[in-house]
Design an enzyme around this catalytic site. Structure first.
Site, PDB file in Angstrom:
ATOM      1  N   THR A   1      18.956  20.008   6.601  1.00 25.16           N
ATOM      2  CA  THR A   1      20.177  20.139   7.009  1.00 25.16           C
ATOM      3  C   THR A   1      21.007  18.643   7.077  1.00 25.16           C
ATOM      4  OG1 THR A   1      22.092  21.026   8.586  1.00 25.16           O
ATOM      5  CG2 THR A   1      20.034  20.159   9.530  1.00 25.16           C
TER       6      THR A   1
ATOM      7  N   HIS B   1      21.295  31.895  20.109  1.00 20.85           N
ATOM      8  CA  HIS B   1      20.128  32.226  19.028  1.00 20.85           C
ATOM      9  C   HIS B   1      19.424  30.900  18.279  1.00 20.85           C
ATOM     10  CE1 HIS B   1      24.552  31.574  17.875  1.00 20.85           C
ATOM     11  NE2 HIS B   1      24.064  31.539  16.579  1.00 20.85           N
TER      12      HIS B   1
ATOM     13  N   ASP C   1      18.308  29.758   8.987  1.00 28.12           N
ATOM     14  CA  ASP C   1      19.614  30.250   8.436  1.00 28.12           C
ATOM     15  C   ASP C   1      20.127  31.316   9.726  1.00 28.12           C
ATOM     16  OD1 ASP C   1      21.406  30.799   6.613  1.00 28.12           O
ATOM     17  OD2 ASP C   1      20.359  32.698   5.904  1.00 28.12           O
ATOM     18  N   THR C   2      21.388  31.578   9.901  1.00 29.95           N
ATOM     19  CA  THR C   2      21.919  32.371  11.119  1.00 29.95           C
ATOM     20  C   THR C   2      22.709  33.597  10.391  1.00 29.95           C
ATOM     21  OG1 THR C   2      21.587  30.607  12.558  1.00 29.95           O
ATOM     22  CG2 THR C   2      23.308  32.214  12.782  1.00 29.95           C
TER      23      THR C   2
ATOM     24  N   PHE D   1      32.811  27.649  16.967  1.00 31.63           N
ATOM     25  CA  PHE D   1      32.916  28.025  15.571  1.00 31.63           C
ATOM     26  C   PHE D   1      32.667  29.386  15.292  1.00 31.63           C
ATOM     27  CE2 PHE D   1      28.927  27.803  13.764  1.00 31.63           C
ATOM     28  CZ  PHE D   1      28.170  27.668  14.584  1.00 31.63           C
ATOM     29  N   GLY D   2      32.881  29.658  13.952  1.00 33.23           N
ATOM     30  CA  GLY D   2      32.347  31.010  13.308  1.00 33.23           C
ATOM     31  C   GLY D   2      33.105  32.113  14.119  1.00 33.23           C
TER      32      GLY D   2
ATOM     33  N   ASN E   1      23.641  18.882   9.371  1.00 35.81           N
ATOM     34  CA  ASN E   1      24.747  19.272  10.362  1.00 35.81           C
ATOM     35  C   ASN E   1      24.268  18.370  11.655  1.00 35.81           C
ATOM     36  OD1 ASN E   1      25.328  20.606  12.691  1.00 35.81           O
ATOM     37  ND2 ASN E   1      26.318  22.302  11.584  1.00 35.81           N
TER      38      ASN E   1
ATOM     39  N   LYS F   1      23.249  20.493  14.907  1.00 29.01           N
ATOM     40  CA  LYS F   1      22.032  21.016  14.770  1.00 29.01           C
ATOM     41  C   LYS F   1      20.788  19.849  14.927  1.00 29.01           C
ATOM     42  CE  LYS F   1      23.236  24.941  11.643  1.00 29.01           C
ATOM     43  NZ  LYS F   1      22.833  25.505  10.362  1.00 29.01           N
TER      44      LYS F   1
HETATM   45  P1  IMP Z   1      24.413  28.937   9.285  1.00 29.07           P
HETATM   46  O1  IMP Z   1      23.165  29.585   8.699  1.00 29.07           O
HETATM   47  O2  IMP Z   1      24.182  28.132  10.704  1.00 29.07           O
HETATM   48  O3  IMP Z   1      25.311  28.073   8.530  1.00 29.07           O
HETATM   49  O4  IMP Z   1      25.417  30.180   9.776  1.00 29.07           O
HETATM   50  C1  IMP Z   1      25.748  31.139   8.994  1.00 29.07           C
HETATM   51  C2  IMP Z   1      27.294  31.673   9.376  1.00 29.07           C
HETATM   52  O5  IMP Z   1      27.024  32.206  10.662  1.00 29.07           O
HETATM   53  C3  IMP Z   1      28.187  30.552   9.873  1.00 29.07           C
HETATM   54  O6  IMP Z   1      28.967  30.290   8.680  1.00 29.07           O
HETATM   55  C4  IMP Z   1      29.019  31.287  10.890  1.00 29.07           C
HETATM   56  O7  IMP Z   1      29.952  32.263  10.334  1.00 29.07           O
HETATM   57  C5  IMP Z   1      28.054  32.219  11.573  1.00 29.07           C
HETATM   58  N1  IMP Z   1      27.386  31.459  12.789  1.00 29.07           N
HETATM   59  C6  IMP Z   1      26.194  30.927  12.754  1.00 29.07           C
HETATM   60  N2  IMP Z   1      26.079  30.291  14.008  1.00 29.07           N
HETATM   61  C7  IMP Z   1      27.070  30.661  14.828  1.00 29.07           C
HETATM   62  C8  IMP Z   1      27.307  30.464  16.240  1.00 29.07           C
HETATM   63  O8  IMP Z   1      26.663  30.117  16.960  1.00 29.07           O
HETATM   64  N3  IMP Z   1      28.843  31.089  16.459  1.00 29.07           N
HETATM   65  C9  IMP Z   1      29.467  31.832  15.829  1.00 29.07           C
HETATM   66  N4  IMP Z   1      29.258  32.117  14.238  1.00 29.07           N
HETATM   67  C10 IMP Z   1      27.946  31.626  13.905  1.00 29.07           C
END
Ligand code: IMP
Length: 193
Positions: free
Chosen positions: A7, A176, A68-69, A148-149, A9, A12
């Site tokens: 990453t 998470h 990945d989330t 965010f998100g 980021n 993170k």
């Molecule tokens: P990433 O794998 O960390 O890039 O997460 C993928 C997507 O999941 C992001 O673009 C957000 O839409 C959502 N997401 C991930 N972590 C969070 C969080 O902590 N809060 C809210 N949305 C999240």
């Protein structure tokens, strides 16, 4: 020991460095000169985390991990899940994603959901997976403007505020990502500490 986190980021990276401490030097993709846009083509979080970690390990021969989330909503069969970032389309933003999710939950009484982060670690060719989950519910409307998100519509279990109404410290202490990262940290301490 050195580990690449797949990453760039900054949040993170800082979170992981705080948890794993001085035992491990955590390098970013830019630290190793990697500008690759690694395609996330799997249909599971585990699959995407493994694709990214295997790419770094295969190309650079370095020990590494990737995450990945996704947000998994029970009444939607686990959607948006692995597609959370692009739920309302490839070019969409968080506002559009939240709007679509709230629309798809209209009239549904089951609003249970969970955020899940999967971390894939590869050390000496050995692959390990760590899972961090925070359970909660999807609010009926957006609340708060931090984070965010999907933060404005996610209310973690045991709380009445959304993630976006909490301080960053409060959210991060139960998130998470924090839980998955803690597991990674515990594993590294036990095996490489
Ligand atoms: P990433 O794998 O960390 O890039 O997460 C993928 C997507 O999941 C992001 O673009 C957000 O839409 C959502 N997401 C991930 N972590 C969070 C969080 O902590 N809060 C809210 N949305 C999240």
């Amino acid at each position: 020991m050195k580990l690449v986190f797949a990453t760039n980021n900054k949040h993170k990276l800082q979170e992981v460095r705080d948890i794993v401490g001085n035992r491990v030097e955590v390098l970013s993709l830019s630290d190793i000169g990697c500008c690759d846009d690694i395609p996330e083509t799997a249909d599971t979080l585990q699959g995407n985390a493994l694709i990214k970690a295997r790419h770094i390990c295969g190309k650079y021969g370095l020990d590494c991990f990737a995450d990945d989330t996704g947000l998994e909503v029970e009444a939607l069969g686990g959607a948006p899940g692995v597609y959370s970032a692009r739920y309302a389309g490839e070019e969409c933003d968080s506002e559009a994603n939240m709007r679509k999710l709230l629309e798809n939950l209209t009239g549904k009484s089951n609003r249970n959901a969970q955020f899940r982060t999967v971390i894939a670690l590869i050390i000496d060719g050995k692959e390990m997976l760590f899972d961090g989950i925070v359970k909660g519910t999807i609010a009926t409307e957006k609340k708060g403007d931090s984070g965010f998100g999907y933060d404005p519509i996610f209310i973690p279990e045991g709380h009445t505020e959304s993630f976006a109404q909490m301080s960053g410290e409060m959210k991060n202490s139960m998130s998470h990502r924090f839980r998955a990262t803690q597991q990674l940290g515990d594993y590294l301490k036990e095996n490489y500490g």
